[in-house]
Design an enzyme around this catalytic site. Structure first.
Site, PDB file in Angstrom:
ATOM      1  N   SER A 476       2.473  -4.257  -9.912  1.00 44.14           N
ATOM      2  CA  SER A 476       2.371  -5.453  -8.790  1.00 44.14           C
ATOM      3  C   SER A 476       2.320  -6.964  -9.411  1.00 44.14           C
ATOM      4  CB  SER A 476       1.426  -5.077  -7.918  1.00 44.14           C
ATOM      5  OG  SER A 476       1.338  -5.893  -6.620  1.00 44.14           O
ATOM      6  N   ASP A 487      10.413 -14.116 -19.379  1.00 48.30           N
ATOM      7  CA  ASP A 487      11.341 -14.902 -18.769  1.00 48.30           C
ATOM      8  C   ASP A 487      11.302 -16.412 -19.601  1.00 48.30           C
ATOM      9  OD1 ASP A 487      12.643 -12.716 -17.415  1.00 48.30           O
ATOM     10  OD2 ASP A 487      11.898 -13.506 -15.321  1.00 48.30           O
ATOM     11  N   LYS A 501       6.330  -1.629  -9.219  1.00 43.88           N
ATOM     12  CA  LYS A 501       6.004  -1.905  -7.710  1.00 43.88           C
ATOM     13  C   LYS A 501       6.326  -3.202  -7.442  1.00 43.88           C
ATOM     14  CE  LYS A 501       3.655  -1.463  -3.744  1.00 43.88           C
ATOM     15  NZ  LYS A 501       3.649  -2.741  -3.226  1.00 43.88           N
TER      16      LYS A 501
END
Length: 700
Positions: A476, A487, A501
């Site tokens: 999560s 990224d 998740k």
């Protein structure tokens, strides 16, 4: 396919007419199944559930024949996951309603769902009665010298052809259960006593089944075709939602779930009694619970809510758990007993902590700072009051970063292993410590609208080399942060693929109970979802957990991984050229590192055991299999000990070496961080990065 005259009150009569002659006569008493009828409140709740899912669920599904077929398969699988209760004839009767649920549910008709459930109850009662009769006749009537075998996983097996085939299957299953207990060191008298208590207890709980149990099971077969996190919660479950899900308040600090007839640990709450014990790990199965020094109560076959009630208790009280360790091979039911003291887990106990690892000696020594982040927390009450000194993950990490930089560390590792998530706000703000403004995560709602959450503050708290260490239980909010760091090219992500998740749930009240449903999906700034696939590390470590057992991808009906258009952000690509070289250097070290070598060999050994499809019911052959496994495991452990300069063992110890190899698997333990090979290797990878960057700078 539309049917106007679907089964109503006659459904249960049809199903119950399919008696199990020979076994039925052995039942001590018939279940009172006729009294289990749907209530008006449940009918209304089912209508509300249908409408809420139609209007609000992220996964826009049409309730038609195709979805009805999925609901049917979900329900049958939930009621008989190992295909050991229903016969082929039962299934043929049920099959005529495969395409009826798209009419039944919108009309509030629960009769078919109740009838199928009650048929399962009837079969289970028959099986328990049959098992009890075997025990009464004496286990010496069971032959453990035959060439019989049993299929380990019957999830895709053919249904028993008839009643006699079903009885024969039950007999083999009971033989297997007895044999596993014999191999775990129990004598026949003890086995008889344990199984008698188990079966009688299961039969008693079966007789206490209420209409609400049936409704919850049936309606969740419907909700979970949308996704596994969408579920109906009965009034009792809704009332105790937080405690039932995590046991984090005055409990043991473990997230539990049902796994067939067992209760399985899926995660340890940081700083909780279970984590501190270092004797429990994810995927351990709880088979017994005792209060203090009281009698151990067998909980095999119990509902999750009932097991939770036994484990839960007042702060300071003692509880003992009997568990089958996850590290056992499938045939090994040997257990360990873990004594815990229930306590309230406070925010301060779960706060981020730091330490420094040193590599090398003298002036050439290099120092790597480690910040452990057990979860993403914030004191919301203090925050809403406007307190200037409220506690939060970001504030704590900012302070620790400052302290580590004062100690002149060469790089920093953020350890997110076992971090199950928490506050989305904190995941966003923590990302902001390492980037100079920009988006942090995208949230797409059920309408397809995308909200961009970002870091609005300029400035960076730390600009040096950094790695984010993750494992399968990083979930999560952890995945949002790790994905953003990857990224942006701000940090190396090292470890195992994360949980996966990537969805957002909301609780909606019903007239009767509550509905938890998925409303949105998380996406990284690159446009990739964290759902299902998780965050894939730049450099991989071997996984100590079976990904088939834990993680989003292991859940039936999980929403898929996908992409949306990326956000506008400035990625720094300075890490990309080094990843291949860093991975190569890591693999060279891992090949000669005794801990990594042991882990890989151990996982291969476990995999060979798990690939077996059948187990012999011949005691001699089964013991030979067990002894061969133990011998292989002892050889692996002694090879590891030899490489470490330690004395070899003559027999296996009770503690699993895998827990010693990765202290993080058993929870946060500052004292053993330096002995954690995965953390130490992450530090070495950062040092490699520094060296490669210096080489590039000199060459430039």
């Amino acid at each position: 396919m539309k049917r106007s005259n679907i089964l109503r009150s006659t459904c249960f009569a049809v199903l119950c007419a399919m008696g199990l002659g020979a076994v039925a006569a052995e039942q001590p008493a018939a279940l009172d199944l006729e009294s289990l009828q749907p209530t008006r409140e449940q009918m209304i709740a089912s209508l509300q559930t249908v409408e809420l899912l139609r209007l609000q669920h992220y996964n826009k599904l049409k309730l038609d024949d195709a979805l009805s077929s999925q609901i049917f398969d979900n329900y049958i699988k939930a009621l008989d996951p190992q295909r050991s209760l229903f016969t082929q004839a039962d299934i043929e009767v049920f099959e005529q309603y495969r395409h009826s649920f798209d009419e039944l549910l919108p009309s509030g008709n629960l009769s078919v769902g109740f009838a199928i459930y009650k048929r399962q109850m009837d079969r289970l009662d028959q099986r328990l009665s049959y098992a009890q009769k075997l025990l009464d006749d004496g286990l010496d009537t069971l032959d453990f010298s035959s060439d019989q075998s049993i299929l380990i996983d019957r999830e895709e097996a053919a249904w028993a052809a008839d009643e006699q085939a079903l009885i024969a299957l039950w007999r083999r299953q009971i033989k297997d259960e007895v044999l596993r207990m014999k191999l775990a060191g129990r004598d026949m008298d003890t086995i008889t006593e344990m199984l008698t208590k188990r079966y009688k207890g299961q039969q008693l709980r079966l007789s206490q089944t209420q209409s609400e149990d049936i409704f919850q099971g049936y309606i969740n077969a419907f909700t979970q075709v949308y996704d596994p996190h969408t579920q109906y919660m009965s009034p009792e479950v809704a009332e105790n939602f937080d405690i039932n899900m995590s046991l984090s308040l005055q409990g043991i600090g473990a997230v539990l779930q049902s796994d067939d007839e067992y209760t399985k640990i899926t995660r340890l709450v940081p700083a909780g009694p279970a984590a501190k014990s270092q004797q429990l790990a994810p995927a351990d199965r709880i088979i017994g619970v005792a209060q203090g020094n009281g009698e151990m109560i067998d909980v095999v076959g119990w509902r999750l809510s009932e097991v939770v009630k036994l484990i839960r208790g007042p702060k300071g009280s003692d509880v003992r758990l009997e568990v089958i360790p996850a590290s056992n091979p499938p045939t090994d039911l040997s257990t360990r007993t873990v004594a815990l003291v229930r306590e309230e887990i406070k925010l301060a106990d779960q706060a981020a902590k730091s330490t420094v690892l040193e590599f090398g000696d003298g002036q050439d020594a290099q120092r790597i700072g480690v910040i452990q982040v057990p979860n993403f927390y914030i004191d919301f009450k203090a925050y809403r009051r406007g307190d200037e000194d409220y506690t939060s993950t970001t504030r704590d990490v900012r302070r620790l970063l400052s302290e580590l930089q004062e100690q002149e560390v060469d790089g920093i590792v953020l350890d997110l292993r076992n971090n199950g998530g928490g506050s989305l706000q904190e995941a966003t703000e923590l990302t902001g410590l390492f980037i100079d403004r920009g988006p942090t995560v995208l949230v797409r709602d059920t309408r397809g609208d995308v909200q961009v959450l970002d870091d609005p503050e300029s400035g960076v708290a730390y600009t040096g080399p950094m790695a984010v260490l993750v494992n399968r239980l990083s979930a999560s909010a952890s995945e949002i942060f790790a994905g953003a760091m990857q990224d942006y090219g701000r940090a190396l992500v090292i470890g195992e693929p994360t949980f996966g998740k990537g969805t957002v749930q909301s609780i909606q009240p019903l007239n009767h109970g509550e509905l938890k449903l998925t409303l949105a999906k998380f996406y990284r700034v690159s446009g990739q979802s964290t759902q299902h696939r998780g965050v894939v590390p730049d450099i991989h470590y071997p996984s100590l957990l079976q990904t088939t057992d834990i993680g989003e991808s292991s859940l039936p009906g999980a929403l898929p991984w996908d992409t949306i258009p990326p956000a506008r952000y400035n990625a720094d690509g300075h890490l990309a050229p080094f990843i291949k070289q860093l991975a190569d250097r890591h693999e060279l070290r891992a090949a000669i590192d005794p801990e990594f070598s042991y882990t890989l060999a151990r996982l291969d050994l476990n995999r060979t055991i798990e690939e077996r499809k059948y187990l012999p019911l011949n005691e001699t052959k089964r013991r030979e299999q067990q002894e061969a496994f133990d011998k292989s495991l002892l050889l692996l452990e002694n090879k590891r000990r030899e490489a470490r300069g330690e004395k070899p063992l003559t027999e296996l110890e009770s503690d699993d070496p895998l827990n010693e190899i990765s202290p993080a698997m058993a929870g946060v333990d500052e004292d053993k961080l330096e002995d954690d090979p995965f953390l130490a290797e992450t530090g070495k990878i950062l040092i490699d990065l520094l060296e490669l960057q210096h080489q590039l700078a000199r060459a430039g």
